[in-house]
Design a protein around this motif. Structure first.
Motif, PDB file in Angstrom:
ATOM      1  N   ASP A 174       0.814  -1.216   0.000  1.00  0.00           N
ATOM      2  CA  ASP A 174       0.000   0.000   0.000  1.00  0.00           C
ATOM      3  C   ASP A 174       0.846   1.265   0.000  1.00  0.00           C
ATOM      4  OD1 ASP A 174      -2.230  -1.533   0.078  1.00  0.00           O
ATOM      5  OD2 ASP A 174      -2.586  -1.309   2.226  1.00  0.00           O
ATOM      6  N   ASN A 175       2.072   1.178   0.521  1.00  0.00           N
ATOM      7  CA  ASN A 175       2.887   2.377   0.774  1.00  0.00           C
ATOM      8  C   ASN A 175       3.665   2.791  -0.467  1.00  0.00           C
ATOM      9  OD1 ASN A 175       2.027   2.062   3.444  1.00  0.00           O
ATOM     10  ND2 ASN A 175       3.714   0.658   3.852  1.00  0.00           N
ATOM     11  N   ILE A 176       2.956   3.272  -1.465  1.00  0.00           N
ATOM     12  CA  ILE A 176       3.560   3.606  -2.746  1.00  0.00           C
ATOM     13  C   ILE A 176       3.399   5.090  -3.049  1.00  0.00           C
ATOM     14  CG2 ILE A 176       3.483   3.229  -5.247  1.00  0.00           C
ATOM     15  CD1 ILE A 176       4.517   0.813  -3.942  1.00  0.00           C
ATOM     16  N   ALA A 177       4.465   5.703  -3.550  1.00  0.00           N
ATOM     17  CA  ALA A 177       4.408   7.056  -4.099  1.00  0.00           C
ATOM     18  C   ALA A 177       5.141   7.036  -5.433  1.00  0.00           C
ATOM     19  CB  ALA A 177       5.044   8.061  -3.150  1.00  0.00           C
ATOM     20  N   LEU A 178       4.782   7.938  -6.318  1.00  0.00           N
ATOM     21  CA  LEU A 178       5.367   7.971  -7.661  1.00  0.00           C
ATOM     22  C   LEU A 178       6.112   9.281  -7.861  1.00  0.00           C
ATOM     23  CD1 LEU A 178       5.235   6.123 -10.289  1.00  0.00           C
ATOM     24  CD2 LEU A 178       3.590   7.802 -11.138  1.00  0.00           C
ATOM     25  N   ILE A 179       7.391   9.176  -8.275  1.00  0.00           N
ATOM     26  CA  ILE A 179       8.178  10.359  -8.630  1.00  0.00           C
ATOM     27  C   ILE A 179       8.474  10.285 -10.125  1.00  0.00           C
ATOM     28  CG2 ILE A 179      10.352  11.589  -8.324  1.00  0.00           C
ATOM     29  CD1 ILE A 179      10.394  10.728  -5.437  1.00  0.00           C
ATOM     30  N   VAL A 180       7.918  11.218 -10.867  1.00  0.00           N
ATOM     31  CA  VAL A 180       8.113  11.258 -12.325  1.00  0.00           C
ATOM     32  C   VAL A 180       9.326  12.143 -12.610  1.00  0.00           C
ATOM     33  CG1 VAL A 180       7.072  11.769 -14.554  1.00  0.00           C
ATOM     34  CG2 VAL A 180       5.638  10.980 -12.657  1.00  0.00           C
ATOM     35  N   ASN A 181      10.415  11.522 -13.059  1.00  0.00           N
ATOM     36  CA  ASN A 181      11.687  12.219 -13.286  1.00  0.00           C
ATOM     37  C   ASN A 181      11.818  12.639 -14.755  1.00  0.00           C
ATOM     38  OD1 ASN A 181      14.214  13.234 -12.690  1.00  0.00           O
ATOM     39  ND2 ASN A 181      15.252  11.289 -12.930  1.00  0.00           N
ATOM     40  N   MET A 182      12.838  13.437 -15.027  1.00  0.00           N
ATOM     41  CA  MET A 182      13.186  13.877 -16.390  1.00  0.00           C
ATOM     42  C   MET A 182      12.100  14.755 -17.016  1.00  0.00           C
ATOM     43  SD  MET A 182      15.120  10.551 -17.945  1.00  0.00           S
ATOM     44  CE  MET A 182      16.313   9.624 -16.962  1.00  0.00           C
ATOM     45  N   MET A 183      11.489  15.580 -16.187  1.00  0.00           N
ATOM     46  CA  MET A 183      10.471  16.501 -16.704  1.00  0.00           C
ATOM     47  C   MET A 183      11.082  17.544 -17.638  1.00  0.00           C
ATOM     48  SD  MET A 183       7.477  15.619 -15.882  1.00  0.00           S
ATOM     49  CE  MET A 183       6.694  17.104 -16.473  1.00  0.00           C
ATOM     50  N   ASP A 184      12.369  17.850 -17.476  1.00  0.00           N
ATOM     51  CA  ASP A 184      13.021  18.807 -18.376  1.00  0.00           C
ATOM     52  C   ASP A 184      13.058  18.274 -19.801  1.00  0.00           C
ATOM     53  OD1 ASP A 184      14.728  16.806 -17.367  1.00  0.00           O
ATOM     54  OD2 ASP A 184      16.507  17.939 -17.930  1.00  0.00           O
ATOM     55  N   VAL A 209       9.476  15.929 -11.185  1.00  0.00           N
ATOM     56  CA  VAL A 209      10.770  16.559 -10.913  1.00  0.00           C
ATOM     57  C   VAL A 209      11.721  16.368 -12.094  1.00  0.00           C
ATOM     58  CG1 VAL A 209      10.596  16.171  -8.427  1.00  0.00           C
ATOM     59  CG2 VAL A 209      11.775  14.487  -9.853  1.00  0.00           C
ATOM     60  N   SER A 210      12.870  17.000 -11.991  1.00  0.00           N
ATOM     61  CA  SER A 210      13.975  16.793 -12.924  1.00  0.00           C
ATOM     62  C   SER A 210      15.259  16.677 -12.126  1.00  0.00           C
ATOM     63  CB  SER A 210      14.085  17.950 -13.910  1.00  0.00           C
ATOM     64  OG  SER A 210      15.300  17.857 -14.640  1.00  0.00           O
ATOM     65  N   ALA A 211      15.994  15.599 -12.336  1.00  0.00           N
ATOM     66  CA  ALA A 211      17.231  15.382 -11.588  1.00  0.00           C
ATOM     67  C   ALA A 211      18.292  16.427 -11.934  1.00  0.00           C
ATOM     68  CB  ALA A 211      17.775  13.974 -11.871  1.00  0.00           C
ATOM     69  N   PHE A 212      18.127  17.125 -13.057  1.00  0.00           N
ATOM     70  CA  PHE A 212      19.093  18.144 -13.452  1.00  0.00           C
ATOM     71  C   PHE A 212      18.805  19.490 -12.788  1.00  0.00           C
ATOM     72  CE2 PHE A 212      20.341  15.023 -16.374  1.00  0.00           C
ATOM     73  CZ  PHE A 212      21.542  15.407 -16.957  1.00  0.00           C
ATOM     74  N   ASP A 213      17.712  19.570 -12.059  1.00  0.00           N
ATOM     75  CA  ASP A 213      17.329  20.805 -11.376  1.00  0.00           C
ATOM     76  C   ASP A 213      17.626  20.655  -9.889  1.00  0.00           C
ATOM     77  OD1 ASP A 213      16.249  23.112 -10.434  1.00  0.00           O
ATOM     78  OD2 ASP A 213      14.173  22.660 -10.995  1.00  0.00           O
ATOM     79  N   ASN A 214      18.615  21.392  -9.399  1.00  0.00           N
ATOM     80  CA  ASN A 214      19.012  21.259  -7.999  1.00  0.00           C
ATOM     81  C   ASN A 214      17.900  21.642  -7.028  1.00  0.00           C
ATOM     82  OD1 ASN A 214      21.669  20.324  -8.391  1.00  0.00           O
ATOM     83  ND2 ASN A 214      22.380  22.392  -8.857  1.00  0.00           N
ATOM     84  N   SER A 215      16.976  22.487  -7.470  1.00  0.00           N
ATOM     85  CA  SER A 215      15.888  22.914  -6.579  1.00  0.00           C
ATOM     86  C   SER A 215      14.921  21.771  -6.271  1.00  0.00           C
ATOM     87  CB  SER A 215      15.118  24.074  -7.203  1.00  0.00           C
ATOM     88  OG  SER A 215      14.457  23.661  -8.393  1.00  0.00           O
TER      89      SER A 215
END
Length: 725
Positions: A174-184, A209-215
């Motif tokens: 049940d303990n699932i979250a989704l992080i969508v990377n490479m939005m840039d 998110v984008s891993a290339f964005d430090n923020s």
């Protein structure tokens, strides 16, 4: 509700509550021991799950920084990455910065503290089936270790393909979250993802998110905190309703295994699906308690009578559901035309032009490696020579015994120098490997080589092990972990010493440049032939070991081809640091100790002539065999014996014994080069072979097999050359 859609209602099975934040409940808080003066008392374990090449490790490195521990999973050869960060419990302003209330102290303990987030970077896997060790480790951790939250990392540009593992995880916990990377990259390709629609369909928190964005670091930290502590996100994970026929079969299996004693932590529905998919690990466990023959008979009957196979139908239904989810949540995929990466790949991965380009790229790769490291090594060598002379002068000034002076300068300092001189070339080598990996070309080279290596019974991922072996056989053996087939992995481990490492290359280039300085074209041709011979020995040995290492399931190469992207300095630094650290810590220790042993063997009894030392007596004894077979006298034998400890010691041994200025015959030189190229792994490589195979028998084979095979080849080469020279 139509059965092809997701059901966000109550699950049809019950299971024990896991950590994290159960639906409708409070977040689970794990208290850990707090020593006096510590500033954190609460720990959360977050597991990062996802396919290779989705940026999972990049996000892990960004969050944890230098607070990482790299090792192996207990009893496994798969790499385990753990890291942590501290999170302040009071956030005043996320845009302006982070602050917290003053912390009161009472009797050495803190009343208000930061929270401690442990991040576990699970092995990259394409599914949660038991097709590989990585997949088995991943799903066992998710269920049995009960992390507070499982974050599935997916690629925004390949949302449908990379979300398949998320769909499987939803059936598991049940303990699932989704992080969508490479939005840039998605934005560059005009792809827009509606986070709210994605959350609504999956029933879990979603972050873009984008891993290339430090923020994005602060955004991820706040996302994880809110998911565990606040009511901002709800956890009502959806699960897939399959076709009526599949649901009937799933319910039938579920009733049969419902009251099991084994695998109690695993959801009954998930186990039923795995039985229908033919998951060997799940089936073998359940068969310890149940007889499942009737289920398999029904499946076989369906295959024959109705051409219906649950193992094929279940993934099809999942991908059909994913296609529907992506269609509702993503804008721009249908309008998007050919990508820039696709245009480049038409040339780079061409069935004909791809191979010349691959050879050219790796030729430039090695040219840069040795050209850039040459001046650095020369400078360090001069520095160490000067330092050694200063130490020698200081020891003589205090009337140090000659024996002790020689041990410190010629033994200990020489050993340290041998290690440090090879660090620059290893670091440059791994920087270039990291650039190729982060840019996306390394995966493409493995794909191209899969066709070639397949002819010899190896996977394309074996090519990565071979490339790593060119830098150091230690890391070449470690890189064999990427090979899914156990037989192929062992075969690559046992034959990796045939690949000439950087140290061996240094010896070969030094000897050819000294003895063939008037014939540079001959030296270049000879080096080319030697390299071709080493790779051919790997290929033929792989075919040979297939006869003795038993049957192995055919494991097709499954590899995600990432988009081309500009390598990121942080990723290059972390990848280089991890891999170069293996050489410095493991190989360096053995080279240092071996140098001391070599000094003792070549100086005891102290003051005696070289032939009267321990090494001299051993060399003279073996020369009765090696001289008629290979043309090697006792000095050459001693040099090669020293080379077993560490290949770079060979040059210094040749110099000490006066062989670099001696008169060699052409057959002798070429026979020596052939033997030196592949005759035995060094001590450090042997230690890694033992560590990776967990077998003294395999370690012995890894030593004696190349030694015997090289001896036979060298003897043949020497006697053939005697006919012409």
């Amino acid at each position: 509700m139509r059965r092809s859609r997701f059901n966000q209602g109550k699950r049809r099975y019950t299971r024990k509550s896991r950590g994290g934040k159960p639906r409708g409940g409070k977040p689970h808080i794990r208290r850990i021991f707090t020593p006096p003066g510590s500033d954190h008392t609460i720990e959360h374990r977050i597991a990062f799950l996802g396919n290779p090449n989705v940026g999972k490790s990049s996000l892990f490195n960004m969050l944890t920084g230098g607070h990482q521990h790299i090792g192996n999973w207990p009893g496994k050869t798969v790499e385990k990455k753990e890291g942590h960060y501290l999170f302040p419990r009071r956030i005043d302003n996320w845009i302006g910065g982070i602050s917290r209330k003053p912390i009161e102290k009472k009797e050495g303990h803190l009343l208000l503290s930061d929270e401690y987030f442990s991040i576990i970077d699970l092995p990259g896997a394409y599914s949660l089936s038991a097709h590989s060790e990585e997949e088995l480790i991943t799903r066992k951790y998710v269920v049995e270790e009960e992390p507070d939250l499982v974050c599935v990392i997916v690629d925004a540009t390949r949302l449908e393909r990379t979300s398949y593992i998320a769909l499987q995880a939803l059936e598991l916990t049940d303990n699932i979250a989704l992080i969508v990377n490479m939005m840039d990259l998605a934005e560059k390709e005009s792809i827009q993802i509606d986070r709210h629609k994605l959350e609504k369909q999956l029933g879990i928190p979603v972050l873009l998110v984008s891993a290339f964005d430090n923020s994005c670091i602060i955004r991820i930290k706040k996302f994880l905190y809110d998911a565990l502590h606040t009511e901002k996100y709800t956890f009502t994970p959806a699960y897939l309703i399959y076709s009526q026929k599949l649901e009937t079969m799933i319910n039938s299996v579920s009733r049969q295994i419902n009251n099991r004693e084994i695998l109690q932590d695993y959801p009954t529905r998930w186990l039923s699906i795995k039985v229908l998919e033919g998951d060997k690990w799940v089936i073998s466990k359940l068969e310890e308690e149940y007889v499942l023959d009737d289920i398999f008979k029904k499946i076989e009957k369906l295959k024959i009578s109705e051409n219906f196979d649950p193992a094929d139908e279940i993934p099809k239904r999942k991908y059909r559901a994913l296609k529907s989810i992506v269609k509702k949540s993503v804008i721009g995929l249908e309008d998007f035309k050919e990508k820039k990466s696709d245009k480049v790949d038409k040339v780079v991965m061409h069935k004909f032009w791809g191979y010349p380009i691959l050879i050219l790229i790796y030729a430039v790769f090695f040219l840069i490696t040795f050209s850039a490291s040459g001046p650095v090594i020369s400078g360090l060598d001069s520095l160490f020579i000067s330092f050694s002379e200063i130490v020698r002068g200081w020891l003589l000034a205090i009337n140090s015994p000659a024996f002790l002076t020689s041990l410190i300068v010629d033994g200990i300092l020489s050993g340290i120098t041998a290690v440090l001189l090879f660090v620059p070339i290893i670091i440059i080598f791994y920087i270039l490997i990291a650039v190729m990996e982060d840019s996306g070309y390394l995966a493409r080279s493995a794909y191209l080589m899969d066709i070639v290596l397949g002819k010899f019974g190896l996977q394309g991922t074996a090519f990565l092990s071979m490339i790593m072996g060119l830098g150091c056989n230690v890391t070449g053996v470690l890189a064999a972990r990427t090979i899914k087939s156990e037989r192929d992995r062992i075969s690559m481990i046992l034959t990796n010493s045939f690949i000439p490492c950087a140290a061996t290359l240094g010896v070969l280039t030094s000897i050819t440049s000294i003895f063939f300085k008037t014939k540079p074209w001959f030296a270049a041709l000879l080096m080319l032939i030697l390299y071709a011979m080493s790779f051919l020995l790997v290929f033929l040995s792989a075919m040979f070991f297939r006869l003795f290492l038993g049957k192995s399931d055919t494991m097709p190469l499954i590899i995600e081809i990432p988009e081309y992207r500009m390598p990121r300095l942080k990723n290059i630094f972390h990848l280089t640091w991890e891999r170069a650290g293996v050489f410095i810590k493991k190989a360096g220790t053995f080279i240092f100790l071996a140098s001391i042993v070599i000094w003792i063997a070549s100086n005891i009894p102290y003051g005696a002539s070289p032939q009267e030392t321990i090494a001299g007596y051993i060399g003279s004894g073996l020369a009765f065999i090696t001289e008629p077979l290979f043309g090697f006298d006792w000095k050459i034998v001693v040099t090669l014996l020293f080379g077993i400890a560490a290949k770079e010691v060979v040059i210094s041994a040749l110099s000490i014994l006066g062989l670099l200025t001696a008169a060699w015959t052409t057959p002798q030189i070429i026979a020596f080069l052939v033997f030196q190229m592949t005759y035995a792994p060094c001590f450090a490589t042997l230690a890694i072979i033992k560590s990776e195979t967990k077998s003294w028998k395999m370690t012995a084979i890894g030593f004696f097999y190349p030694l015997i095979l090289t001896s036979l080849i060298t003897a043949a080469v020497y006697h053939i050359l005697l006919l012409f020279f």
